[in-house]
Design a protein around this motif. Structure first.
Motif, short mmCIF file in Angstrom:
data_model
loop_
_atom_site.label_atom_id
_atom_site.label_comp_id
_atom_site.label_asym_id
_atom_site.label_seq_id
_atom_site.Cartn_x
_atom_site.Cartn_y
_atom_site.Cartn_z
N LEU A 55 6.63 41.69 35.93
CA LEU A 55 7.71 42.36 35.21
C LEU A 55 7.19 43.10 33.99
O LEU A 55 7.62 44.23 33.70
CB LEU A 55 8.78 41.35 34.81
CG LEU A 55 9.64 40.80 35.95
CD1 LEU A 55 10.57 39.71 35.43
CD2 LEU A 55 10.43 41.91 36.62
N ALA A 56 6.25 42.50 33.27
CA ALA A 56 5.68 43.16 32.09
C ALA A 56 4.96 44.44 32.49
O ALA A 56 5.09 45.48 31.81
CB ALA A 56 4.73 42.21 31.36
N ILE A 57 4.22 44.41 33.58
CA ILE A 57 3.51 45.60 34.04
C ILE A 57 4.49 46.68 34.48
O ILE A 57 4.34 47.86 34.17
CB ILE A 57 2.52 45.24 35.17
CG1 ILE A 57 1.38 44.39 34.61
CG2 ILE A 57 1.97 46.48 35.84
CD1 ILE A 57 0.49 43.79 35.67
N MET A 58 5.54 46.27 35.20
CA MET A 58 6.52 47.25 35.68
C MET A 58 7.29 47.88 34.52
O MET A 58 7.56 49.08 34.51
CB MET A 58 7.47 46.59 36.68
CG MET A 58 6.79 46.23 37.99
SD MET A 58 7.85 45.30 39.10
CE MET A 58 8.89 46.60 39.72
N ILE A 59 7.65 47.07 33.53
CA ILE A 59 8.36 47.60 32.36
C ILE A 59 7.46 48.56 31.60
O ILE A 59 7.89 49.62 31.14
CB ILE A 59 8.87 46.45 31.46
CG1 ILE A 59 10.00 45.73 32.17
CG2 ILE A 59 9.31 46.97 30.10
CD1 ILE A 59 10.42 44.42 31.53
N GLY A 60 6.17 48.21 31.47
CA GLY A 60 5.22 49.10 30.82
C GLY A 60 5.07 50.42 31.55
O GLY A 60 4.79 51.46 30.93
N ALA A 61 5.25 50.42 32.86
CA ALA A 61 5.10 51.65 33.65
C ALA A 61 6.28 52.59 33.50
O ALA A 61 6.15 53.79 33.77
CB ALA A 61 4.91 51.29 35.12
N ILE A 62 7.44 52.07 33.08
CA ILE A 62 8.61 52.94 32.95
C ILE A 62 8.97 53.26 31.50
O ILE A 62 9.86 54.07 31.25
CB ILE A 62 9.84 52.35 33.66
CG1 ILE A 62 10.23 51.00 33.05
CG2 ILE A 62 9.59 52.22 35.15
CD1 ILE A 62 11.51 50.41 33.59
N ARG A 63 8.25 52.65 30.55
CA ARG A 63 8.59 52.91 29.14
C ARG A 63 8.25 54.37 28.79
O ARG A 63 7.37 54.98 29.40
CB ARG A 63 7.89 51.93 28.22
CG ARG A 63 6.42 52.03 28.16
CD ARG A 63 5.81 51.02 27.20
NE ARG A 63 4.39 50.96 27.34
CZ ARG A 63 3.54 51.88 26.88
NH1 ARG A 63 4.00 52.91 26.22
NH2 ARG A 63 2.25 51.75 27.07
N PRO A 64 8.92 54.92 27.80
CA PRO A 64 8.73 56.34 27.46
C PRO A 64 7.30 56.71 27.07
O PRO A 64 6.85 57.81 27.34
CB PRO A 64 9.67 56.55 26.28
CG PRO A 64 10.72 55.50 26.43
CD PRO A 64 10.03 54.34 27.05
N GLY A 65 6.53 55.82 26.47
CA GLY A 65 5.18 56.15 26.05
C GLY A 65 4.11 55.94 27.11
O GLY A 65 2.92 56.12 26.85
N ALA A 66 4.50 55.58 28.32
CA ALA A 66 3.54 55.30 29.38
C ALA A 66 2.85 56.59 29.83
O ALA A 66 3.44 57.66 29.84
CB ALA A 66 4.23 54.65 30.57
N THR A 67 1.58 56.47 30.19
CA THR A 67 0.81 57.60 30.68
C THR A 67 1.30 57.99 32.06
O THR A 67 1.50 57.15 32.93
CB THR A 67 -0.68 57.20 30.76
OG1 THR A 67 -1.10 56.71 29.51
CG2 THR A 67 -1.54 58.37 31.17
N GLU A 68 1.49 59.28 32.24
CA GLU A 68 1.89 59.78 33.57
C GLU A 68 0.71 59.64 34.52
O GLU A 68 -0.37 60.17 34.27
CB GLU A 68 2.30 61.26 33.48
CG GLU A 68 3.57 61.51 32.73
CD GLU A 68 4.82 61.28 33.56
OE1 GLU A 68 4.73 61.24 34.80
OE2 GLU A 68 5.89 61.14 32.95
N GLU A 69 0.91 58.90 35.59
CA GLU A 69 -0.16 58.70 36.56
C GLU A 69 0.44 58.52 37.94
O GLU A 69 1.38 57.76 38.12
CB GLU A 69 -0.98 57.47 36.17
CG GLU A 69 -2.25 57.32 36.95
CD GLU A 69 -3.14 56.23 36.40
OE1 GLU A 69 -4.01 55.78 37.15
OE2 GLU A 69 -2.97 55.82 35.24
N GLY A 70 -0.14 59.22 38.89
CA GLY A 70 0.34 59.13 40.26
C GLY A 70 -0.31 57.98 40.99
O GLY A 70 -1.09 57.21 40.44
N LEU A 71 0.01 57.89 42.25
CA LEU A 71 -0.52 56.83 43.10
C LEU A 71 -1.49 57.47 44.08
O LEU A 71 -1.12 58.34 44.85
CB LEU A 71 0.62 56.12 43.83
CG LEU A 71 0.28 54.87 44.60
CD1 LEU A 71 -0.27 53.80 43.66
CD2 LEU A 71 1.50 54.34 45.31
N ASP A 72 -2.76 57.05 44.02
CA ASP A 72 -3.77 57.57 44.94
C ASP A 72 -3.60 56.95 46.31
O ASP A 72 -2.97 55.91 46.47
CB ASP A 72 -5.18 57.26 44.42
CG ASP A 72 -5.46 57.93 43.09
OD1 ASP A 72 -4.81 58.94 42.79
OD2 ASP A 72 -6.33 57.42 42.35
N GLY A 73 -4.23 57.56 47.29
CA GLY A 73 -4.21 57.01 48.64
C GLY A 73 -5.12 55.80 48.75
O GLY A 73 -5.88 55.47 47.84
#
Length: 151
Positions: A55-73
């Motif tokens: 949950l902490a990782i997921m919340i960190g991924a959606i917070r406004p200051g999170a780095t934009e990063e895609g998902l590689d194959g």
């Protein structure tokens, strides 16, 4: 909800999936207490910690200051090397002993790295094999042969 860091979000989701598996497997076992742990204590504790971490990782991924990063194959070559190393370890452990199985596991797994060097692999194999033998064979007293029986 905007997912800014997809890699982190998926990682958090995988932690949650593993946590749910641990919790569901250990739910019917008696947890006991911290002083007298039952068979369900470890799965529940590990599952609970993985839920919090996921949950902490997921919340960190959606917070406004999170780095934009895609998902590689998927890197199927690396996945094959890692899977093969685990299968090799399972095959060699009883037949050739802990040391040979660990050497095989670590060398084959190191081939999965893009930064592979023979020197780095040799240093890693020596250090991790020594650490594992000290921890599991001598420290915990696990009943594995260290070397093949024909040596």
């Amino acid at each position: 909800m905007h997912i800014r860091n997809r890699r982190a979000f998926v990682s958090g989701a995988l932690f949650l999936i593993v946590a749910i598996a641990y919790l569901s497997i250990g739910w019917d076992y008696d947890p006991g207490s911290a002083a007298r742990m039952g068979p369900g204590y470890f799965p529940r504790m590990l599952g609970s910690l993985l839920v919090l971490l996921g949950l902490a990782i997921m919340i960190g991924a959606i917070r406004p200051g999170a780095t934009e990063e895609g998902l590689d194959g998927w890197d199927l070559k690396s996945l094959a090397w890692i899977t093969g190393s685990i299968l090799l370890f399972a095959f060699l452990l009883n037949a050739a002993g802990l040391v040979v199985a660990l050497v095989g596991l670590l060398f084959v797994a190191s081939l999965a790295s893009r930064e592979f060097t023979w020197r780095g692999a040799i240093v890693t194999v020596i250090a991790l094999t020594a650490l594992a033998v000290l921890a599991f064979y001598y420290g915990l007293g696990l009943q594995f042969d260290l070397l093949p029986s024909f040596v």
